[in-house]
Structure formats: C-alpha cells, structure tokens
Scaffold this motif. Sequence first.
Motif, mmCIF file in Angstrom:
data_model
loop_
_atom_site.group_PDB
_atom_site.id
_atom_site.type_symbol
_atom_site.label_atom_id
_atom_site.label_comp_id
_atom_site.label_asym_id
_atom_site.label_seq_id
_atom_site.Cartn_x
_atom_site.Cartn_y
_atom_site.Cartn_z
ATOM 1 N N THR A 29 -20.235 29.499 -33.231
ATOM 2 C CA THR A 29 -20.178 29.366 -31.761
ATOM 3 C C THR A 29 -18.724 29.135 -31.351
ATOM 4 O OG1 THR A 29 -22.328 28.283 -31.854
ATOM 5 C CG2 THR A 29 -21.075 28.005 -29.810
ATOM 6 N N THR A 30 -18.316 29.802 -30.286
ATOM 7 C CA THR A 30 -16.980 29.535 -29.749
ATOM 8 C C THR A 30 -17.109 28.390 -28.753
ATOM 9 O OG1 THR A 30 -16.420 31.856 -30.015
ATOM 10 C CG2 THR A 30 -15.014 30.582 -28.552
ATOM 11 N N ARG A 31 -16.296 27.359 -28.955
ATOM 12 C CA ARG A 31 -16.409 26.189 -28.084
ATOM 13 C C ARG A 31 -15.060 25.844 -27.467
ATOM 14 N NH1 ARG A 31 -19.541 24.784 -32.621
ATOM 15 N NH2 ARG A 31 -21.758 24.636 -32.092
ATOM 16 N N LEU A 32 -15.100 25.567 -26.179
ATOM 17 C CA LEU A 32 -13.904 25.097 -25.476
ATOM 18 C C LEU A 32 -14.086 23.615 -25.178
ATOM 19 C CD1 LEU A 32 -11.236 25.433 -23.923
ATOM 20 C CD2 LEU A 32 -12.589 26.188 -21.942
ATOM 21 N N TYR A 33 -13.243 22.787 -25.797
ATOM 22 C CA TYR A 33 -13.309 21.334 -25.591
ATOM 23 C C TYR A 33 -12.378 20.972 -24.431
ATOM 24 C CZ TYR A 33 -15.526 21.339 -30.171
ATOM 25 O OH TYR A 33 -16.376 21.588 -31.228
ATOM 26 N N ILE A 34 -12.949 20.314 -23.455
ATOM 27 C CA ILE A 34 -12.172 19.928 -22.267
ATOM 28 C C ILE A 34 -12.505 18.479 -21.885
ATOM 29 C CG2 ILE A 34 -12.212 22.295 -21.344
ATOM 30 C CD1 ILE A 34 -14.192 21.093 -19.170
ATOM 31 N N SER A 35 -11.763 18.018 -20.902
ATOM 32 C CA SER A 35 -12.174 16.781 -20.219
ATOM 33 C C SER A 35 -12.110 17.182 -18.745
ATOM 34 C CB SER A 35 -11.188 15.676 -20.566
ATOM 35 O OG SER A 35 -10.924 14.884 -19.451
ATOM 36 N N TYR A 36 -13.090 16.804 -17.958
ATOM 37 C CA TYR A 36 -13.131 17.295 -16.573
ATOM 38 C C TYR A 36 -11.885 16.956 -15.759
ATOM 39 C CZ TYR A 36 -17.914 18.637 -17.584
ATOM 40 O OH TYR A 36 -19.018 19.222 -18.142
ATOM 41 N N PRO A 37 -11.326 15.740 -15.899
ATOM 42 C CA PRO A 37 -10.159 15.457 -15.053
ATOM 43 C C PRO A 37 -8.842 16.068 -15.565
ATOM 44 C CG PRO A 37 -11.240 13.421 -15.811
ATOM 45 C CD PRO A 37 -11.777 14.544 -16.622
ATOM 46 N N CYS A 38 -8.839 16.693 -16.733
ATOM 47 C CA CYS A 38 -7.570 17.141 -17.337
ATOM 48 C C CYS A 38 -7.103 18.490 -16.772
ATOM 49 C CB CYS A 38 -7.724 17.230 -18.850
ATOM 50 S SG CYS A 38 -6.251 17.933 -19.638
#
Length: 300
Positions: A29-38
């Motif tokens: 699976t291709t996953r994009l790790y983020i944080s909403y406020p970033c």
Amino acid sequence: MLMATLGVQAVRPPPLTSTSDPPPLFDGTTRLYISYPCPYAQRVWITRNYKGLQDKIKLIAIDLEDRPAWYKEKVYPENKVPSLEHNGKVLGESIDLIKYVDANFEGTPLVPRDPAKQEFGEELISHVDTFNKDVFTSLKGDPVQGASSAFDYLENALGRFDDGPFLLGQFSLVDIAYIPFVERFQIFLSEVFKYDITEGRPKVATWVEEVNKIDAYAQTRLDPQQIVERYKKRYLNCNWFLTDLWATSFSFLLCNLNSEHWCCRLPQRCRIDCCELSFLCNQIWVVFICWSCRIYSLTT
Ligand SMILES: N[C@@H](CCC(=O)N[C@@H](CS)C(=O)NCC(=O)O)C(=O)O
C-alpha cells in the motif's frame, strides 16, 4: 470574527497516537503520513488530491503531539511529516515529495511544459524557504513592516505570466509549495495584526481567491481559529509579562507621567488589539490583561 470558509470536507481519518497500532507496513500500500496542521505535509496532501490519487495513496494522519513510537522506529527515522511509503521505501521532504508524486503517479501534470515556466518555477521554489523565514521572523517583531517585502515578491512573481492567475499561469507545484504558508500568514496577520496581505496587491488577492476555488486544496484547509490559536502561542509569547511584572508597572508609571497610553510602552507583540489595565478593590489589586493573548496577571 473568523469566517468559516472551509467548505465541505472529505472525511479525515483520525490521527494515530502513541497508543495506536501501526498500519501493516510495506504490504504494497502506498501511504502518505501527514499531520493535519503541518503546512509541509499539506503540500503533498494537496498534490495527491489534485491528481485524483485518493484511492492510490492512503492518507495516514499522525498526532505529532502524541506521536506513536513506531513511526520513528519503523517508518521514518527523521520522525517528521510528511513521508511517503511507496514501493518498499519511505521518502521524505515535502518539496521532493510533491515532485515525486507528480512524476511517478498518474493524473494532471503539475509542472508546465514550457521551459521558461519550468525555470521560473524552480527559482520560485528555491525561494520559498526564504519567503517563509522572512514572514516568520517578522511575526516576532513588526510584521506590517517586516513581511511586506515578502508579499511584494509574490505580487511581482504573479506578474510574470499572464495566461492565468497562478504563479506559472496555470496551477502548478509552485502554487502548492507556497499556499499552505500563505494561508496561515493571511489568517494570522489579518486576525491579530489587522494586516491584510492582499491590500494593494491585486494579483495576490486574485491568486488566493482562485486557489481557494480548487477543491483539492480546500479539502486540506485548517480551521482558521486553530491557526490563530497555534500561532498566538508560538509568536505572541507573553511569558515576559508574568516574569517582568515590575518592569511593566514601571512602564505604566512612565507612560502615565508622559500622558501616554500605558500599553504604548509594551513590546510590539503584546500591543495588538488592546492591553487593558484596571484597578480593582481600591487599587489594591492590579490586573494586567493582554487581550490578544488572553493572558492576565494579578498583582498587589
Ligand atoms: N523540511 C521538511 C520539514 C518537515 C517538518 O518540519 N515537519 C514538522 C511538522 S510541520 C515535523 O514533522 N516536526 C516534528 C519534529 O520536528 O519533531 C519538509 O519540507 O518536509
């Protein structure tokens, strides 16, 4: 008053915390790790949305304040967001990632074919950290003075191509590199410093308006109130107010002697809106209130 301009938002997966299990890593699976406020992560999130890759790149939100240990240990040793898990590898750095997603996935290309536009695009992208640094630095002093040249730079850049309202005419990675930061600066400067970055900058005004019409971006916008609260905490640090009470009282006396309003002696960052001083209980208690920071202090 902040307006709710967020529009209809796609359902956002809840952020993973220190108690969350990791996803089944490296399972294809291709996953994009983020944080909403970033804002850095937001760049890659917009790119993924704009290219219509919602089903190809799975969004994983991380709570950076309560980060899962496995993120650093098993996913991205730099322990920052954004990162992209793709083809058995994890890549980082938002500018590299927006270029990578554009080049390696299907969907509308986000780099124009015109070599002159490509060259100017690179120039603008290489300037974005300086742009951000200039504005961030100005927030600690006098933003109206300090940030003006940064926004003038943007206004000039928007004049380079006239075949559309975006930085390279058509919407591109360059707009994506700038907009998450401009979004935050615009809201914070307007709400706290009453400074409208679009005033006298018609191209910036149209650019912001047009970018806001792009759903791929609108879906990623942060609640304006959250931006104001976060930036206030970071840039309107009123600690001096609590520790430096005697100095403040002294300025108050000086100002009174000079018939000035007392808060005119306070550092710029705490003079916004209005700082109010009241005497209570026959002048036994003095309450200092910094309205912009909603911090008050009580002394006898
Ligand atoms: N240069 C990086 C910056 C990424 C970055 O600083 N992300 C912040 C969140 S906005 C982060 O992960 N901070 C966590 C930390 O520094 O521990 C990029 O462009 O991706």
